[in-house]
Scaffold this motif. Structure first.
Motif, mmCIF file in Angstrom:
data_model
loop_
_atom_site.group_PDB
_atom_site.id
_atom_site.type_symbol
_atom_site.label_atom_id
_atom_site.label_comp_id
_atom_site.label_asym_id
_atom_site.label_seq_id
_atom_site.Cartn_x
_atom_site.Cartn_y
_atom_site.Cartn_z
ATOM 1 N N ARG A 137 0.817 -1.221 0.000
ATOM 2 C CA ARG A 137 0.000 0.000 0.000
ATOM 3 C C ARG A 137 0.844 1.261 0.000
ATOM 4 O O ARG A 137 0.324 2.348 0.239
ATOM 5 C CB ARG A 137 -0.918 -0.011 1.225
ATOM 6 N N LEU A 138 2.146 1.146 -0.273
ATOM 7 C CA LEU A 138 3.033 2.296 -0.127
ATOM 8 C C LEU A 138 3.578 2.809 -1.457
ATOM 9 O O LEU A 138 4.655 3.403 -1.519
ATOM 10 C CB LEU A 138 4.190 1.947 0.817
ATOM 11 N N GLY A 139 2.821 2.619 -2.528
ATOM 12 C CA GLY A 139 3.262 3.105 -3.830
ATOM 13 C C GLY A 139 3.505 4.603 -3.853
ATOM 14 O O GLY A 139 4.372 5.089 -4.593
ATOM 15 N N ALA A 140 2.778 5.355 -3.026
ATOM 16 C CA ALA A 140 2.949 6.816 -3.006
ATOM 17 C C ALA A 140 4.354 7.210 -2.589
ATOM 18 O O ALA A 140 4.873 8.243 -3.032
ATOM 19 C CB ALA A 140 1.935 7.446 -2.062
ATOM 20 N N LEU A 141 5.010 6.410 -1.738
ATOM 21 C CA LEU A 141 6.345 6.762 -1.274
ATOM 22 C C LEU A 141 7.390 6.619 -2.371
ATOM 23 O O LEU A 141 8.498 7.149 -2.237
ATOM 24 C CB LEU A 141 6.727 5.918 -0.056
ATOM 25 N N ALA A 142 7.046 5.923 -3.445
ATOM 26 C CA ALA A 142 7.962 5.843 -4.588
ATOM 27 C C ALA A 142 8.039 7.171 -5.335
ATOM 28 O O ALA A 142 8.942 7.374 -6.156
ATOM 29 C CB ALA A 142 7.520 4.730 -5.544
ATOM 30 N N GLN A 143 7.108 8.091 -5.036
ATOM 31 C CA GLN A 143 7.088 9.384 -5.722
ATOM 32 C C GLN A 143 8.059 10.386 -5.113
ATOM 33 O O GLN A 143 8.274 11.460 -5.681
ATOM 34 C CB GLN A 143 5.669 9.971 -5.662
ATOM 35 N N VAL A 144 8.613 10.057 -3.938
ATOM 36 C CA VAL A 144 9.508 10.987 -3.243
ATOM 37 C C VAL A 144 10.733 10.223 -2.756
ATOM 38 O O VAL A 144 10.689 9.013 -2.561
ATOM 39 C CB VAL A 144 8.788 11.648 -2.043
ATOM 40 N N PRO A 145 11.869 10.926 -2.543
ATOM 41 C CA PRO A 145 13.020 10.256 -1.935
ATOM 42 C C PRO A 145 12.639 9.681 -0.572
ATOM 43 O O PRO A 145 12.061 10.392 0.261
ATOM 44 C CB PRO A 145 14.056 11.374 -1.793
ATOM 45 N N THR A 146 12.934 8.417 -0.350
ATOM 46 C CA THR A 146 12.602 7.752 0.910
ATOM 47 C C THR A 146 13.841 7.041 1.449
ATOM 48 O O THR A 146 14.456 6.250 0.731
ATOM 49 C CB THR A 146 11.459 6.739 0.727
ATOM 50 N N ARG A 147 14.198 7.345 2.671
ATOM 51 C CA ARG A 147 15.361 6.754 3.340
ATOM 52 C C ARG A 147 14.881 5.968 4.560
ATOM 53 O O ARG A 147 14.063 6.451 5.335
ATOM 54 C CB ARG A 147 16.328 7.845 3.784
ATOM 55 N N ILE A 148 15.420 4.763 4.721
ATOM 56 C CA ILE A 148 15.065 3.892 5.837
ATOM 57 C C ILE A 148 16.327 3.604 6.637
ATOM 58 O O ILE A 148 17.347 3.199 6.077
ATOM 59 C CB ILE A 148 14.446 2.571 5.325
ATOM 60 N N LEU A 149 16.269 3.814 7.960
ATOM 61 C CA LEU A 149 17.388 3.529 8.854
ATOM 62 C C LEU A 149 16.954 2.464 9.848
ATOM 63 O O LEU A 149 15.834 2.492 10.363
ATOM 64 C CB LEU A 149 17.818 4.773 9.625
ATOM 65 N N VAL A 150 17.866 1.528 10.151
ATOM 66 C CA VAL A 150 17.595 0.518 11.172
ATOM 67 C C VAL A 150 18.901 0.163 11.869
ATOM 68 O O VAL A 150 19.961 0.144 11.257
ATOM 69 C CB VAL A 150 16.953 -0.747 10.549
#
Length: 332
Positions: free
Chosen positions: A250-263
């Motif tokens: 359900r997160l296709g919208a986040l492909a429209q903007v730079p998205t960074r994930i930290l863990v």
């Protein structure tokens, strides 16, 4: 997950009222005319106060970057925000974020949203339910120590378990949450077992899961004291809400903007395997695993988080924004 439920940031709060009557305490930092706004979403049992080091850094100008305006807020039922009357689930926290975005940020200024743990889940819920906000109002996303679904799966589900076993354990977590909500005495008992003895809180399972390598003795003791100040039933209710989170596919919208994930590599609450699932679900997302860090990564490594925000500013689509030109993407 250190709890600072009653503390408030150093600047006055403005209330944002939700449809079910919750009063969300919102805090504004920096120049209101800054060309970019960073909106910060904290995690379970925490408060806007925990973002202070990040806000102090972001609201000062840096070579190549302007000072940004920072907005932080207490999630409902946390800090100075009230609980409201709505049925508590993660979709509701996503709607709260949407209300704060609408009322506390300017329409003509791009926004970067950054969320830790439950805050990252609220961002996902907003993206799932209101995808058109991303690419228009929201131009960059940072997701830290959070997951796509199956909250706390790393604490209970071995990596080699088949899907049916995973589903049974997921149901067991929900039954546990429901049981705690029905029994205040059980909730208080679990609350005490999780926090451990205040003289040696690092022996408790909660803090071994939250913190990474190293003793962190004083940080753990401070967190344990604050955690005990939060009513056990409030903690149980929000844990139950966390088990409702599921944004798979359900997160296709986040492909429209730079998205960074930290863990954090040692995160046992939202472990690296879950971060990889999240990254795989968002085309173009960049995942960074940080050695030696646990679930409280943003508060143990605030400089890294600030650098991540600056990276997102570099990666935002090139356009004129409030008088300065965002640079082309570049590695830090």
């Amino acid at each position: 997950m250190t709890a600072l439920a009653l503390a408030g940031p150093r600047c006055p709060a403005r209330p944002v009222t939700t449809d079910d009557g919750a009063e969300i305490a919102v805090y504004e930092h920096g120049d209101p005319d800054a060309p970019v706004t960073v909106l910060l979403c904290h995690g379970w049992t925490m408060s806007a106060q925990d973002w202070r080091p990040h806000i102090d850094a972001l609201t000062r100008p840096r070579q190549g970057f302007p000072a940004v305006r920072a907005i932080s807020y207490d999630q409902r039922g946390h800090g100075r925000s009230t609980r409201g009357a709505g049925t508590l689930d993660m979709a509701l926290l996503g709607r709260d974020l949407g209300r704060v975005l609408a009322e506390a940020t300017r329409d003509d200024v791009p926004v970067v949203v950054l969320g830790h743990s439950m805050g990252g889940m609220a961002i996902q819920q907003l993206a799932a339910h209101r995808p058109t906000l991303f690419g228009d109002r929201v131009r960059g996303v940072g997701l830290i120590s959070t997951c796509l679904s199956e909250v706390a799966e790393g604490l209970t589900v071995p990596a080699d378990r088949p899907g049916a076993a995973v589903r049974r354990l997921s149901q067991a977590r929900r039954h546990l949450a429901d049981g705690l909500l029905r029994s205040p005495r059980s909730a208080r008992t679990v609350h005490r077992l999780l926090t451990g003895p205040l003289s040696h809180p690092h022996t408790a399972p909660l803090w071994r899961a939250v913190f990474g390598a190293g003793p962190h003795t004083e940080s753990v003791r401070e967190g344990a004291r604050a955690f005990r100040d939060i009513p056990a039933m409030a903690i149980a209710e929000f844990y139950a809400a966390l088990t409702t989170h599921d944004c798979v596919g359900r997160l296709g919208a986040l492909a429209q903007v730079p998205t960074r994930i930290l863990v954090g590599a040692l995160d046992c609450v939202t472990p690296p395997a879950q971060a990889r699932r999240l990254a795989d679900d968002i085309p173009g997302a960049v995942l960074q695993t940080v050695p030696g860090q646990g679930h409280d990564l943003p508060y143990e490594r605030p400089v890294l988080v600030v650098e991540t925000v600056h990276t997102l500013l570099r990666e935002m689509p090139r356009r004129r924004t409030g008088g300065f030109a965002l640079a082309a993407p570049a590695a830090l």
